[in-house]
Design a protein around this motif. Structure first.
Motif, PDB file in Angstrom:
ATOM      1  N   VAL A   3     -63.983   7.469  40.761  1.00  0.00           N
ATOM      2  CA  VAL A   3     -63.590   8.869  40.862  1.00  0.00           C
ATOM      3  C   VAL A   3     -64.148   9.438  42.165  1.00  0.00           C
ATOM      4  O   VAL A   3     -65.362   9.409  42.394  1.00  0.00           O
ATOM      5  CB  VAL A   3     -64.118   9.682  39.663  1.00  0.00           C
ATOM      6  N   ASP A   4     -63.278   9.931  43.023  1.00  0.00           N
ATOM      7  CA  ASP A   4     -63.685  10.591  44.271  1.00  0.00           C
ATOM      8  C   ASP A   4     -63.822  12.085  44.030  1.00  0.00           C
ATOM      9  O   ASP A   4     -63.008  12.690  43.315  1.00  0.00           O
ATOM     10  CB  ASP A   4     -62.657  10.336  45.371  1.00  0.00           C
ATOM     11  N   PHE A   5     -64.820  12.688  44.624  1.00  0.00           N
ATOM     12  CA  PHE A   5     -64.995  14.133  44.465  1.00  0.00           C
ATOM     13  C   PHE A   5     -65.713  14.712  45.678  1.00  0.00           C
ATOM     14  O   PHE A   5     -66.204  13.972  46.543  1.00  0.00           O
ATOM     15  CB  PHE A   5     -65.730  14.462  43.163  1.00  0.00           C
ATOM     16  N   ILE A   6     -65.739  16.021  45.740  1.00  0.00           N
ATOM     17  CA  ILE A   6     -66.348  16.747  46.849  1.00  0.00           C
ATOM     18  C   ILE A   6     -67.485  17.600  46.306  1.00  0.00           C
ATOM     19  O   ILE A   6     -67.377  18.198  45.230  1.00  0.00           O
ATOM     20  CB  ILE A   6     -65.310  17.635  47.568  1.00  0.00           C
ATOM     21  N   VAL A   7     -68.575  17.655  47.039  1.00  0.00           N
ATOM     22  CA  VAL A   7     -69.744  18.453  46.675  1.00  0.00           C
ATOM     23  C   VAL A   7     -69.887  19.585  47.684  1.00  0.00           C
ATOM     24  O   VAL A   7     -69.702  19.384  48.895  1.00  0.00           O
ATOM     25  CB  VAL A   7     -71.019  17.585  46.647  1.00  0.00           C
ATOM     26  N   TYR A   8     -70.226  20.773  47.183  1.00  0.00           N
ATOM     27  CA  TYR A   8     -70.330  21.957  48.029  1.00  0.00           C
ATOM     28  C   TYR A   8     -71.762  22.481  48.006  1.00  0.00           C
ATOM     29  O   TYR A   8     -72.128  23.290  47.151  1.00  0.00           O
ATOM     30  CB  TYR A   8     -69.358  23.036  47.546  1.00  0.00           C
ATOM     31  N   PRO A   9     -72.599  22.019  48.945  1.00  0.00           N
ATOM     32  CA  PRO A   9     -73.991  22.489  48.988  1.00  0.00           C
ATOM     33  C   PRO A   9     -74.082  23.925  49.506  1.00  0.00           C
ATOM     34  O   PRO A   9     -73.143  24.455  50.098  1.00  0.00           O
ATOM     35  CB  PRO A   9     -74.658  21.505  49.946  1.00  0.00           C
ATOM     36  N   GLU A  10     -75.239  24.517  49.308  1.00  0.00           N
ATOM     37  CA  GLU A  10     -75.425  25.913  49.710  1.00  0.00           C
ATOM     38  C   GLU A  10     -75.334  26.119  51.211  1.00  0.00           C
ATOM     39  O   GLU A  10     -74.987  27.199  51.677  1.00  0.00           O
ATOM     40  CB  GLU A  10     -76.766  26.439  49.185  1.00  0.00           C
ATOM     41  N   PRO A  14     -69.283  20.922  53.086  1.00  0.00           N
ATOM     42  CA  PRO A  14     -69.060  20.029  51.946  1.00  0.00           C
ATOM     43  C   PRO A  14     -69.123  18.565  52.352  1.00  0.00           C
ATOM     44  O   PRO A  14     -68.983  18.219  53.529  1.00  0.00           O
ATOM     45  CB  PRO A  14     -67.666  20.417  51.459  1.00  0.00           C
ATOM     46  N   PHE A  15     -69.318  17.709  51.362  1.00  0.00           N
ATOM     47  CA  PHE A  15     -69.354  16.278  51.631  1.00  0.00           C
ATOM     48  C   PHE A  15     -68.671  15.523  50.496  1.00  0.00           C
ATOM     49  O   PHE A  15     -68.511  16.031  49.381  1.00  0.00           O
ATOM     50  CB  PHE A  15     -70.785  15.781  51.859  1.00  0.00           C
ATOM     51  N   THR A  16     -68.281  14.287  50.797  1.00  0.00           N
ATOM     52  CA  THR A  16     -67.560  13.468  49.834  1.00  0.00           C
ATOM     53  C   THR A  16     -68.515  12.563  49.061  1.00  0.00           C
ATOM     54  O   THR A  16     -69.578  12.174  49.561  1.00  0.00           O
ATOM     55  CB  THR A  16     -66.499  12.610  50.537  1.00  0.00           C
ATOM     56  N   ALA A  17     -68.110  12.208  47.850  1.00  0.00           N
ATOM     57  CA  ALA A  17     -68.882  11.315  46.995  1.00  0.00           C
ATOM     58  C   ALA A  17     -67.904  10.578  46.092  1.00  0.00           C
ATOM     59  O   ALA A  17     -66.724  10.943  45.987  1.00  0.00           O
ATOM     60  CB  ALA A  17     -69.896  12.100  46.167  1.00  0.00           C
ATOM     61  N   ASP A  18     -68.384   9.527  45.451  1.00  0.00           N
ATOM     62  CA  ASP A  18     -67.566   8.838  44.454  1.00  0.00           C
ATOM     63  C   ASP A  18     -68.455   8.258  43.372  1.00  0.00           C
ATOM     64  O   ASP A  18     -69.632   7.953  43.593  1.00  0.00           O
ATOM     65  CB  ASP A  18     -66.672   7.769  45.083  1.00  0.00           C
ATOM     66  N   GLN A  56     -72.799  -3.576  35.057  1.00  0.00           N
ATOM     67  CA  GLN A  56     -74.066  -3.674  34.334  1.00  0.00           C
ATOM     68  C   GLN A  56     -74.331  -2.452  33.467  1.00  0.00           C
ATOM     69  O   GLN A  56     -75.431  -2.295  32.924  1.00  0.00           O
ATOM     70  CB  GLN A  56     -75.216  -3.873  35.330  1.00  0.00           C
ATOM     71  N   GLY A  57     -73.335  -1.563  33.364  1.00  0.00           N
ATOM     72  CA  GLY A  57     -73.455  -0.436  32.444  1.00  0.00           C
ATOM     73  C   GLY A  57     -73.968   0.853  33.036  1.00  0.00           C
ATOM     74  O   GLY A  57     -74.384   1.756  32.289  1.00  0.00           O
ATOM     75  N   PHE A  58     -73.904   0.993  34.354  1.00  0.00           N
ATOM     76  CA  PHE A  58     -74.353   2.202  35.026  1.00  0.00           C
ATOM     77  C   PHE A  58     -73.169   3.003  35.546  1.00  0.00           C
ATOM     78  O   PHE A  58     -72.095   2.458  35.813  1.00  0.00           O
ATOM     79  CB  PHE A  58     -75.266   1.864  36.210  1.00  0.00           C
ATOM     80  N   VAL A  59     -73.391   4.294  35.732  1.00  0.00           N
ATOM     81  CA  VAL A  59     -72.527   5.101  36.588  1.00  0.00           C
ATOM     82  C   VAL A  59     -73.173   5.093  37.971  1.00  0.00           C
ATOM     83  O   VAL A  59     -74.318   5.534  38.126  1.00  0.00           O
ATOM     84  CB  VAL A  59     -72.396   6.547  36.072  1.00  0.00           C
ATOM     85  N   PHE A  60     -72.473   4.557  38.943  1.00  0.00           N
ATOM     86  CA  PHE A  60     -73.032   4.409  40.291  1.00  0.00           C
ATOM     87  C   PHE A  60     -72.361   5.432  41.202  1.00  0.00           C
ATOM     88  O   PHE A  60     -71.139   5.388  41.407  1.00  0.00           O
ATOM     89  CB  PHE A  60     -72.797   2.999  40.822  1.00  0.00           C
ATOM     90  N   ILE A  61     -73.160   6.339  41.739  1.00  0.00           N
ATOM     91  CA  ILE A  61     -72.644   7.414  42.589  1.00  0.00           C
ATOM     92  C   ILE A  61     -73.187   7.238  43.997  1.00  0.00           C
ATOM     93  O   ILE A  61     -74.399   7.142  44.198  1.00  0.00           O
ATOM     94  CB  ILE A  61     -73.047   8.791  42.035  1.00  0.00           C
ATOM     95  N   LYS A  62     -72.291   7.177  44.954  1.00  0.00           N
ATOM     96  CA  LYS A  62     -72.691   7.154  46.359  1.00  0.00           C
ATOM     97  C   LYS A  62     -72.006   8.305  47.074  1.00  0.00           C
ATOM     98  O   LYS A  62     -70.965   8.804  46.626  1.00  0.00           O
ATOM     99  CB  LYS A  62     -72.384   5.811  47.017  1.00  0.00           C
ATOM    100  N   PHE A  63     -72.595   8.728  48.174  1.00  0.00           N
ATOM    101  CA  PHE A  63     -72.113   9.944  48.825  1.00  0.00           C
ATOM    102  C   PHE A  63     -72.391   9.879  50.317  1.00  0.00           C
ATOM    103  O   PHE A  63     -73.243   9.107  50.775  1.00  0.00           O
ATOM    104  CB  PHE A  63     -72.787  11.182  48.210  1.00  0.00           C
ATOM    105  N   ASN A  64     -71.679  10.689  51.058  1.00  0.00           N
ATOM    106  CA  ASN A  64     -71.960  10.886  52.473  1.00  0.00           C
ATOM    107  C   ASN A  64     -72.849  12.113  52.631  1.00  0.00           C
ATOM    108  O   ASN A  64     -72.506  13.191  52.122  1.00  0.00           O
ATOM    109  CB  ASN A  64     -70.661  11.120  53.262  1.00  0.00           C
ATOM    110  N   PHE A  65     -73.977  11.960  53.306  1.00  0.00           N
ATOM    111  CA  PHE A  65     -74.697  13.170  53.688  1.00  0.00           C
ATOM    112  C   PHE A  65     -73.748  14.056  54.496  1.00  0.00           C
ATOM    113  O   PHE A  65     -72.944  13.561  55.294  1.00  0.00           O
ATOM    114  CB  PHE A  65     -75.936  12.827  54.521  1.00  0.00           C
TER     115      PHE A  65
END
Length: 281
Positions: A3-10, A14-18, A56-65
């Motif tokens: 799942v790709d998504f966007i994060v909106y910091p204060e 914004p930056f991308t993550a999945d 292995q049963g994890f949700v693995f989230i990586k993102f671009n600073f």
């Protein structure tokens, strides 16, 4: 599933993550992976790494600073050098906080019944290793941390002569060996570090970090010496240290990475990290 998504910091950029996971409506532990200097979330073997953790049963989230040189419209590689030059360590911690808050919000990027946020773990590679140590020290919802070839401090390559030139010019440039691109570093990163040293000084922060810490470092690391890992353990004696005999700085990865399996060193680092997180559930 990815799942790709966007994060909106204060801070407003914004930056991308999945998130990669196997959907089964069962709460799974969550790993957030932070890339290093001149890195990005889809570099090299990182997508294979995400798939391995998911199996292995994890949700693995990586993102671009947000200021790593990618953009929301083009996150496949670094191209926004003005943003890259404006990055600093405080912004990176704020990015991670925004991601943590999003996961804990009423509208997380994946179904909340897939997330066990009581088991939230961080992995950081290289400079990202410093970032996850600092973030854990100020975020008690993080349960354990693993660093892969981490820096031991942010200012260990700022010698006096370079600093004077840097301050006078307002900018210095580092070359990206992969692309040949000259990448700017504005002096503001030094000013930000100086102004926020209590938050950003890794040697002192790791001493007050409460979570379990795993230190992985390759004995063939051509970029950061193994002494950096030993220093981190000396400042946090309960940290678990593994020196991997055949691992280089990228744990066998490169960009682009065209193999279908993880490099052996990255696989070993992943297995050690998974075991560590399971022991600190």
């Amino acid at each position: 599933m990815k799942v790709d998504f966007i994060v909106y910091p204060e801070h407003g950029r914004p930056f991308t993550a999945d998130a990669t996971y196997w959907p089964d409506s069962t709460p799974k532990p969550v790993v957030i992976f932070a890339h290093g200097f001149k890195g990005f979330k889809d570099w090299g073997h990182f997508n294979l790494l995400a798939t391995y953790f998911a199996k292995q049963g994890f949700v693995f989230i990586k993102f671009n600073f947000a200021y790593n040189g990618t953009t929301v419209d083009n996150h496949a590689d670094m191209h926004d050098m003005e943003a890259f030059g404006q990055n600093n360590f405080s912004l990176e911690l704020d990015d991670m906080q925004a991601l943590v808050e999003l996961l804990h919000s009423e509208n997380p990027p994946i179904e909340s019944n897939e997330l066990d946020l009581s088991r939230l773990y961080l992995i950081g590679h290289s400079r990202g290793g410093g970032a996850v140590i600092l973030k854990a020290a100020e975020e008690p919802r993080v349960k354990a941390v693993a660093t892969w070839a981490s820096v031991n401090r942010y200012d260990n390559r700022w010698d006096d002569l370079q600093m004077e030139q840097w301050k006078d010019n307002g900018v210095q440039y580092v070359q990206n060996a992969r692309t040949g691109m000259q990448m700017p570093l504005y002096y503001q990163i030094v000013e930000n570090f100086t102004e926020n040293k209590y938050r950003l000084d890794i040697p002192s922060v790791v001493k007050r970090m409460q979570q379990p810490l795993l230190l992985l470092h390759g004995e063939q690391d051509e970029t950061l010496p193994t002494q950096m890992a030993r220093d981190l353990q000396s400042w946090k004696p309960d940290a678990e240290l593994h020196l991997l005999p055949d691992a280089d700085h990228s744990f066998g990865g490169k960009h682009p990475y065209e193999e279908n399996e993880l490099p052996e060193a990255a696989l070993m680092a992943a297995e050690l990290s998974i075991d560590f997180f399971r022991r600190h559930a």
